[in-house]
Motif scaffolding. Structure first.
Motif, PDB file in Angstrom:
ATOM      1  N   ALA A   1       0.829  -1.206   0.000  1.00 47.63           N
ATOM      2  CA  ALA A   1       0.000   0.000   0.000  1.00 47.63           C
ATOM      3  C   ALA A   1       0.861   1.252   0.000  1.00 47.63           C
ATOM      4  CB  ALA A   1      -0.935  -0.005   1.202  1.00 47.63           C
ATOM      5  N   ALA A   2       1.914   1.270   0.829  1.00 49.98           N
ATOM      6  CA  ALA A   2       2.801   2.432   0.894  1.00 49.98           C
ATOM      7  C   ALA A   2       3.560   2.615  -0.421  1.00 49.98           C
ATOM      8  CB  ALA A   2       3.779   2.276   2.061  1.00 49.98           C
ATOM      9  N   TYR A   3       3.966   1.520  -1.028  1.00 53.23           N
ATOM     10  CA  TYR A   3       4.694   1.574  -2.294  1.00 53.23           C
ATOM     11  C   TYR A   3       3.828   2.187  -3.404  1.00 53.23           C
ATOM     12  CZ  TYR A   3       6.751  -0.193  -6.641  1.00 53.23           C
ATOM     13  OH  TYR A   3       7.269  -0.307  -7.917  1.00 53.23           O
ATOM     14  N   LEU A   4       2.611   1.700  -3.529  1.00 50.01           N
ATOM     15  CA  LEU A   4       1.728   2.187  -4.588  1.00 50.01           C
ATOM     16  C   LEU A   4       1.251   3.607  -4.315  1.00 50.01           C
ATOM     17  CD1 LEU A   4      -0.384  -1.021  -5.288  1.00 50.01           C
ATOM     18  CD2 LEU A   4       1.420  -0.048  -6.705  1.00 50.01           C
ATOM     19  N   ALA A   5       1.179   3.988  -3.044  1.00 52.55           N
ATOM     20  CA  ALA A   5       0.753   5.343  -2.704  1.00 52.55           C
ATOM     21  C   ALA A   5       1.894   6.346  -2.806  1.00 52.55           C
ATOM     22  CB  ALA A   5       0.155   5.365  -1.299  1.00 52.55           C
ATOM     23  N   GLY A   6       3.114   5.871  -3.093  1.00 51.03           N
ATOM     24  CA  GLY A   6       4.258   6.771  -3.221  1.00 51.03           C
ATOM     25  C   GLY A   6       4.778   7.287  -1.898  1.00 51.03           C
ATOM     26  N   GLU A   7       4.581   6.513  -0.816  1.00 48.36           N
ATOM     27  CA  GLU A   7       4.966   6.968   0.513  1.00 48.36           C
ATOM     28  C   GLU A   7       6.349   6.473   0.936  1.00 48.36           C
ATOM     29  OE1 GLU A   7       1.867   5.597   2.996  1.00 48.36           O
ATOM     30  OE2 GLU A   7       0.367   7.036   2.265  1.00 48.36           O
ATOM     31  N   LEU A   8       6.977   5.629   0.126  1.00 44.64           N
ATOM     32  CA  LEU A   8       8.299   5.106   0.475  1.00 44.64           C
ATOM     33  C   LEU A   8       9.386   6.061   0.001  1.00 44.64           C
ATOM     34  CD1 LEU A   8       7.905   1.321  -0.447  1.00 44.64           C
ATOM     35  CD2 LEU A   8       7.567   2.423   1.776  1.00 44.64           C
ATOM     36  N   GLY A   9      10.430   6.169   0.793  1.00 43.64           N
ATOM     37  CA  GLY A   9      11.575   6.939   0.352  1.00 43.64           C
ATOM     38  C   GLY A   9      12.284   6.238  -0.798  1.00 43.64           C
ATOM     39  N   ALA A  10      13.260   6.910  -1.383  1.00 39.92           N
ATOM     40  CA  ALA A  10      13.932   6.378  -2.565  1.00 39.92           C
ATOM     41  C   ALA A  10      14.605   5.035  -2.275  1.00 39.92           C
ATOM     42  CB  ALA A  10      14.952   7.384  -3.087  1.00 39.92           C
ATOM     43  N   LEU A  11      15.354   4.939  -1.157  1.00 36.56           N
ATOM     44  CA  LEU A  11      16.062   3.700  -0.840  1.00 36.56           C
ATOM     45  C   LEU A  11      15.073   2.586  -0.488  1.00 36.56           C
ATOM     46  CD1 LEU A  11      19.096   5.032   1.243  1.00 36.56           C
ATOM     47  CD2 LEU A  11      19.058   4.236  -1.139  1.00 36.56           C
TER      48      LEU A  11
ATOM     49  N   ARG B   1      11.999   2.353  -1.447  1.00 34.72           N
ATOM     50  CA  ARG B   1      11.278   1.971  -2.658  1.00 34.72           C
ATOM     51  C   ARG B   1      12.131   1.014  -3.501  1.00 34.72           C
ATOM     52  NH1 ARG B   1       7.069   3.934  -5.577  1.00 34.72           N
ATOM     53  NH2 ARG B   1       7.111   3.546  -7.830  1.00 34.72           N
ATOM     54  N   LEU B   2      13.425   1.323  -3.655  1.00 32.34           N
ATOM     55  CA  LEU B   2      14.306   0.458  -4.427  1.00 32.34           C
ATOM     56  C   LEU B   2      14.408  -0.914  -3.784  1.00 32.34           C
ATOM     57  CD1 LEU B   2      16.294   0.104  -6.756  1.00 32.34           C
ATOM     58  CD2 LEU B   2      18.091   1.022  -5.264  1.00 32.34           C
ATOM     59  N   TRP B   3      14.509  -0.927  -2.443  1.00 35.16           N
ATOM     60  CA  TRP B   3      14.564  -2.220  -1.741  1.00 35.16           C
ATOM     61  C   TRP B   3      13.304  -3.030  -1.980  1.00 35.16           C
ATOM     62  CZ3 TRP B   3      11.149  -4.077   1.854  1.00 35.16           C
ATOM     63  CH2 TRP B   3      11.484  -5.306   2.437  1.00 35.16           C
ATOM     64  N   PHE B   4      12.160  -2.375  -1.891  1.00 32.78           N
ATOM     65  CA  PHE B   4      10.902  -3.107  -2.035  1.00 32.78           C
ATOM     66  C   PHE B   4      10.736  -3.654  -3.454  1.00 32.78           C
ATOM     67  CE2 PHE B   4       6.262  -3.402  -2.624  1.00 32.78           C
ATOM     68  CZ  PHE B   4       5.986  -4.284  -1.588  1.00 32.78           C
ATOM     69  N   GLU B   5      11.160  -2.876  -4.450  1.00 34.92           N
ATOM     70  CA  GLU B   5      11.040  -3.347  -5.823  1.00 34.92           C
ATOM     71  C   GLU B   5      11.907  -4.592  -6.045  1.00 34.92           C
ATOM     72  OE1 GLU B   5      12.070   0.117  -8.026  1.00 34.92           O
ATOM     73  OE2 GLU B   5      10.003   0.891  -8.073  1.00 34.92           O
ATOM     74  N   ARG B   6      13.099  -4.614  -5.464  1.00 36.69           N
ATOM     75  CA  ARG B   6      13.947  -5.815  -5.571  1.00 36.69           C
ATOM     76  C   ARG B   6      13.377  -6.955  -4.736  1.00 36.69           C
ATOM     77  NH1 ARG B   6      19.938  -2.976  -4.959  1.00 36.69           N
ATOM     78  NH2 ARG B   6      19.958  -1.978  -7.044  1.00 36.69           N
ATOM     79  N   HIS B   7      12.841  -6.602  -3.574  1.00 39.18           N
ATOM     80  CA  HIS B   7      12.290  -7.607  -2.665  1.00 39.18           C
ATOM     81  C   HIS B   7      11.111  -8.343  -3.306  1.00 39.18           C
ATOM     82  CE1 HIS B   7      10.648  -9.434   0.975  1.00 39.18           C
ATOM     83  NE2 HIS B   7       9.489  -8.830   0.695  1.00 39.18           N
ATOM     84  N   MET B   8      10.257  -7.619  -4.054  1.00 39.23           N
ATOM     85  CA  MET B   8       9.071  -8.240  -4.645  1.00 39.23           C
ATOM     86  C   MET B   8       9.426  -9.367  -5.614  1.00 39.23           C
ATOM     87  SD  MET B   8       6.162  -5.349  -5.463  1.00 39.23           S
ATOM     88  CE  MET B   8       7.229  -4.340  -6.470  1.00 39.23           C
ATOM     89  N   LEU B   9      10.625  -9.310  -6.212  1.00 38.71           N
ATOM     90  CA  LEU B   9      11.029 -10.351  -7.161  1.00 38.71           C
ATOM     91  C   LEU B   9      11.191 -11.702  -6.483  1.00 38.71           C
ATOM     92  CD1 LEU B   9      13.644  -8.353  -9.271  1.00 38.71           C
ATOM     93  CD2 LEU B   9      11.239  -8.822  -9.809  1.00 38.71           C
ATOM     94  N   ASP B  10      11.455 -11.666  -5.165  1.00 36.39           N
ATOM     95  CA  ASP B  10      11.667 -12.911  -4.434  1.00 36.39           C
ATOM     96  C   ASP B  10      10.565 -13.217  -3.424  1.00 36.39           C
ATOM     97  OD1 ASP B  10      14.189 -13.379  -5.683  1.00 36.39           O
ATOM     98  OD2 ASP B  10      15.071 -11.872  -4.339  1.00 36.39           O
ATOM     99  N   CYS B  11       9.624 -12.276  -3.229  1.00 37.87           N
ATOM    100  CA  CYS B  11       8.566 -12.470  -2.224  1.00 37.87           C
ATOM    101  C   CYS B  11       7.215 -12.524  -2.925  1.00 37.87           C
ATOM    102  CB  CYS B  11       8.596 -11.335  -1.198  1.00 37.87           C
ATOM    103  SG  CYS B  11       7.298 -11.507   0.077  1.00 37.87           S
ATOM    104  N   ARG B  12       6.654 -13.730  -3.002  1.00 35.93           N
ATOM    105  CA  ARG B  12       5.382 -13.860  -3.719  1.00 35.93           C
ATOM    106  C   ARG B  12       4.245 -13.150  -3.010  1.00 35.93           C
ATOM    107  NH1 ARG B  12       2.194 -18.030  -1.698  1.00 35.93           N
ATOM    108  NH2 ARG B  12       3.168 -19.331  -0.078  1.00 35.93           N
ATOM    109  N   HIS B  13       4.310 -13.009  -1.678  1.00 39.14           N
ATOM    110  CA  HIS B  13       3.253 -12.335  -0.943  1.00 39.14           C
ATOM    111  C   HIS B  13       3.211 -10.842  -1.284  1.00 39.14           C
ATOM    112  CE1 HIS B  13       2.458 -15.923   1.361  1.00 39.14           C
ATOM    113  NE2 HIS B  13       3.735 -16.008   1.722  1.00 39.14           N
ATOM    114  N   CYS B  14       4.374 -10.195  -1.279  1.00 35.03           N
ATOM    115  CA  CYS B  14       4.415  -8.771  -1.608  1.00 35.03           C
ATOM    116  C   CYS B  14       4.060  -8.546  -3.075  1.00 35.03           C
ATOM    117  CB  CYS B  14       5.803  -8.206  -1.312  1.00 35.03           C
ATOM    118  SG  CYS B  14       6.145  -8.033   0.466  1.00 35.03           S
ATOM    119  N   TRP B  15       4.536  -9.445  -3.937  1.00 30.21           N
ATOM    120  CA  TRP B  15       4.222  -9.318  -5.361  1.00 30.21           C
ATOM    121  C   TRP B  15       2.702  -9.415  -5.582  1.00 30.21           C
ATOM    122  CZ3 TRP B  15       6.738  -8.061  -9.736  1.00 30.21           C
ATOM    123  CH2 TRP B  15       6.095  -8.338 -10.951  1.00 30.21           C
TER     124      TRP B  15
END
Length: 229
Positions: A10-20, A22-36
């Motif tokens: 929710a925070a990612y899609l709402a643009g509430e994450l900081g730059a670092l 956000r980058l972590w979450f985008e990489r994290h989603m590639l390995d986390c099926r729940h977040c994806w």
């Protein structure tokens, strides 16, 4: 690392994450099926809601906007599901708007014609004579002069051996178009259901004709016999 897929998506899609972050979450989603799954579901819901926003009634848009802007923590955690619920509400509103408005009041002359078709008896005379003495199994029984919602009309009554009635109605004034009428050739002829009666309407040689029957097939047969369609 412990995390909350719903909250992070929710925070990612709402643009509430900081730059670092956000980058972590985008990489994290590639390995986390729940977040994806959380991010994908929420994104699809938002795209659907945005695509339908323009056609939704203003009152519906305001209710959905009010839900989406709730900023309490419990509601923020449920944001993807609230957005999907809002999209479903928009879909329902659009579907209802697309349904033909069959509940609209039919024009008074057509309602009066439907009542004549189902009446127990008509005050029939022998003048004027009918346009056709017989239409299939239906034989002319007489003629009446009626006012159909302020439209003066000549009503030719036909009946078959089983007592089923067909009316052929003529007027120098055009009959109004029925609600949810189906266009026929030649235009502006139409076919419609009015208060349980099937009606075919067409203009010919300066006269407006209305065929009123118990079913659509019979109304079309009358129209063809009179060379209206």
């Amino acid at each position: 690392m412990r995390h909350d897929p719903e909250r992070d998506a929710a925070a990612y899609l709402a643009g509430e994450l900081g730059a670092l972050r956000r980058l972590w979450f985008e990489r994290h989603m590639l390995d986390c099926r729940h977040c994806w799954a959380e991010a994908t579901t929420a994104r699809q819901g938002r795209m659907l809601a945005e695509s339908l926003r323009v056609v939704a009634p203003p009152s519906t848009r305001e209710r959905i906007r009010g839900v989406a802007e709730l900023d309490t923590e419990p509601q923020r955690r449920r944001w993807p599901y609230l957005l999907l619920a809002g999209a479903v509400a928009v879909l329902i509103a659009v579907a209802l708007a697309m349904v033909p408005r069959l509940t609209e009041t039919q024009p008074a002359p057509l309602v009066a014609a439907a009542e004549l078709q189902s009446a127990d008896a008509l005050p029939l005379g022998q003048e004027p004579g009918p346009p056709l003495a017989r239409i299939g199994a239906y034989v002319w029984r007489g003629t009446a002069q009626e006012e159909l919602g302020e439209i003066p009309a000549t009503v030719y009554s036909y009946a078959d051996p089983d007592g089923r009635r067909v009316l052929v109605i003529a007027s120098a004034r055009p009959f109004p178009r029925a609600v949810a009428a189906q266009d026929l050739e030649p235009a502006p002829s139409w076919l419609a259901e009015v208060d349980g009666a099937s009606m075919l309407c067409a203009d010919k040689n300066g006269t407006s004709w209305l065929a009123v029957a118990t079913d659509e097939a019979t109304a079309l047969s009358v129209g063809r016999a009179l060379e209206l369609t």
